[in-house]
Design an enzyme around this catalytic site. Sequence first.
Site, PDB file in Angstrom:
ATOM      1  N   LYS A 120       0.822  -1.220   0.000  1.00  0.00           N
ATOM      2  CA  LYS A 120       0.000   0.000   0.000  1.00  0.00           C
ATOM      3  C   LYS A 120       0.852   1.265   0.000  1.00  0.00           C
ATOM      4  CE  LYS A 120      -3.825  -2.345   2.369  1.00  0.00           C
ATOM      5  NZ  LYS A 120      -4.778  -2.263   3.517  1.00  0.00           N
ATOM      6  N   TYR A 144     -12.669  -1.756  -2.779  1.00  0.00           N
ATOM      7  CA  TYR A 144     -13.106  -1.809  -1.376  1.00  0.00           C
ATOM      8  C   TYR A 144     -14.619  -1.624  -1.244  1.00  0.00           C
ATOM      9  CZ  TYR A 144      -8.285  -1.987   0.315  1.00  0.00           C
ATOM     10  OH  TYR A 144      -6.991  -2.362   0.602  1.00  0.00           O
ATOM     11  N   PHE A 161     -14.985   4.366   7.791  1.00  0.00           N
ATOM     12  CA  PHE A 161     -13.624   4.675   7.331  1.00  0.00           C
ATOM     13  C   PHE A 161     -13.470   4.593   5.812  1.00  0.00           C
ATOM     14  CE2 PHE A 161     -13.778   0.154   8.586  1.00  0.00           C
ATOM     15  CZ  PHE A 161     -13.379  -0.462   7.400  1.00  0.00           C
ATOM     16  N   THR A 208      -5.017  -6.821  11.075  1.00  0.00           N
ATOM     17  CA  THR A 208      -5.297  -5.549  10.393  1.00  0.00           C
ATOM     18  C   THR A 208      -4.642  -4.375  11.119  1.00  0.00           C
ATOM     19  OG1 THR A 208      -7.422  -6.493   9.728  1.00  0.00           O
ATOM     20  CG2 THR A 208      -7.170  -4.098   9.511  1.00  0.00           C
ATOM     21  N   ARG A 266       2.924  -6.408   8.994  1.00  0.00           N
ATOM     22  CA  ARG A 266       2.242  -5.228   9.542  1.00  0.00           C
ATOM     23  C   ARG A 266       2.862  -4.790  10.862  1.00  0.00           C
ATOM     24  NH1 ARG A 266      -3.887  -7.025   7.729  1.00  0.00           N
ATOM     25  NH2 ARG A 266      -4.042  -5.711   5.874  1.00  0.00           N
ATOM     26  N   ASN A 312      -1.919   0.391   6.751  1.00  0.00           N
ATOM     27  CA  ASN A 312      -1.340  -0.840   7.296  1.00  0.00           C
ATOM     28  C   ASN A 312      -0.478  -1.640   6.310  1.00  0.00           C
ATOM     29  OD1 ASN A 312      -3.384  -1.837   5.775  1.00  0.00           O
ATOM     30  ND2 ASN A 312      -4.460  -2.880   7.420  1.00  0.00           N
ATOM     31  N   HIS A 341      -1.950  -5.445   1.708  1.00  0.00           N
ATOM     32  CA  HIS A 341      -3.234  -6.142   1.572  1.00  0.00           C
ATOM     33  C   HIS A 341      -2.979  -7.617   1.323  1.00  0.00           C
ATOM     34  CE1 HIS A 341      -7.279  -7.172   0.135  1.00  0.00           C
ATOM     35  NE2 HIS A 341      -6.676  -7.825  -0.849  1.00  0.00           N
ATOM     36  N   GLU A 387      -9.753 -10.408  -7.080  1.00  0.00           N
ATOM     37  CA  GLU A 387      -8.820  -9.288  -6.936  1.00  0.00           C
ATOM     38  C   GLU A 387      -7.664  -9.394  -7.942  1.00  0.00           C
ATOM     39  OE1 GLU A 387      -9.866  -8.801  -2.177  1.00  0.00           O
ATOM     40  OE2 GLU A 387      -7.857  -9.490  -2.743  1.00  0.00           O
TER      41      GLU A 387
HETATM   42  P1  DAT Z   1      -7.755  -6.589   6.169  1.00  0.00           P
HETATM   43  O1  DAT Z   1      -7.012  -5.628   5.278  1.00  0.00           O
HETATM   44  O2  DAT Z   1      -6.903  -7.073   7.320  1.00  0.00           O
HETATM   45  O3  DAT Z   1      -8.400  -7.725   5.401  1.00  0.00           O
HETATM   46  P2  DAT Z   1     -10.406  -5.416   6.372  1.00  0.00           P
HETATM   47  O4  DAT Z   1     -10.739  -6.191   5.137  1.00  0.00           O
HETATM   48  O5  DAT Z   1     -11.299  -5.547   7.554  1.00  0.00           O
HETATM   49  O6  DAT Z   1      -8.923  -5.752   6.874  1.00  0.00           O
HETATM   50  O7  DAT Z   1     -10.338  -3.874   6.041  1.00  0.00           O
HETATM   51  C1  DAT Z   1      -9.766  -3.432   4.804  1.00  0.00           C
HETATM   52  C2  DAT Z   1      -8.907  -2.235   5.075  1.00  0.00           C
HETATM   53  O8  DAT Z   1      -9.703  -1.152   5.576  1.00  0.00           O
HETATM   54  C3  DAT Z   1      -7.842  -2.451   6.159  1.00  0.00           C
HETATM   55  O9  DAT Z   1      -6.690  -3.055   5.649  1.00  0.00           O
HETATM   56  C4  DAT Z   1      -7.606  -1.055   6.647  1.00  0.00           C
HETATM   57  C5  DAT Z   1      -8.966  -0.405   6.551  1.00  0.00           C
HETATM   58  N1  DAT Z   1      -9.674  -0.484   7.833  1.00  0.00           N
HETATM   59  C6  DAT Z   1     -10.317  -1.568   8.346  1.00  0.00           C
HETATM   60  N2  DAT Z   1     -10.847  -1.308   9.535  1.00  0.00           N
HETATM   61  C7  DAT Z   1     -10.535  -0.004   9.803  1.00  0.00           C
HETATM   62  C8  DAT Z   1     -10.800   0.891  10.889  1.00  0.00           C
HETATM   63  N3  DAT Z   1     -11.502   0.482  11.943  1.00  0.00           N
HETATM   64  N4  DAT Z   1     -10.316   2.144  10.794  1.00  0.00           N
HETATM   65  C9  DAT Z   1      -9.612   2.557   9.711  1.00  0.00           C
HETATM   66  N5  DAT Z   1      -9.340   1.778   8.650  1.00  0.00           N
HETATM   67  C10 DAT Z   1      -9.780   0.524   8.698  1.00  0.00           C
HETATM   68 MG    MG Z   2      -9.908  -7.690   4.002  1.00  0.00          MG
END
Ligand code: DAT
Ligand code: MG
Length: 139
Positions: free
Chosen positions: A11, A51, A59, A93, A104, A114, A117, A128
């Site tokens: 990222k 997304y 967010f 995450t 991470r 973070n 991905h 994807e």
């Molecule tokens: P991951 O990337 O671990 O699969 P996710 O699919 O729940 O996590 O979320 C996608 C992305 O969105 C994540 O990498 C960062 C962002 N994100 C998730 N939860 C968040 C939060 N509570 N606040 C800010 N960004 C967030």
């Molecule tokens: Mg995810």
Amino acid sequence: MATNRTFTMLKPDAVENGHMGKIIDMIINAGFEVKAMKYTRLTEEQAKEFYAVHAERPFYGELVEYMTSGPIVAAILEKDNAVADFRALIGATDPAEAADGTIRKLYAESKGRNAVHGSDSDENAEIEGKFHFGENEIF
Ligand code: DAT
Ligand code: MG
């Protein structure tokens, strides 16, 4: 359906902070083979679509803005048990909750920024991978 491939993005924070090489090194040292890789930048439309599952989350706007803020590296990776093993390599995450030694934990700035991905299922890895690389011979 492939069980041995996953999709990743390094990222904008990882690229911006100069961690691209170290992260790719960790991925290869963990036994993943790079099947496709490109340095690119997401448009707002692409980030929103990628997304879309998070569209209703508070967010989402911040996530789209961040993911379009600079270049990324997109890649398709191959290894036995690729999806689960890659999620283990990247960690939780939120880097504050990620295990020691994970990508991470080492390189993410925050839960939002973070570093990397990783697809969460074989089905999403294929979706994807095709989203970023089009119809291809890998998936
Ligand atoms: P991951 O990337 O671990 O699969 P996710 O699919 O729940 O996590 O979320 C996608 C992305 O969105 C994540 O990498 C960062 C962002 N994100 C998730 N939860 C968040 C939060 N509570 N606040 C800010 N960004 C967030
Ligand atoms: Mg995810």
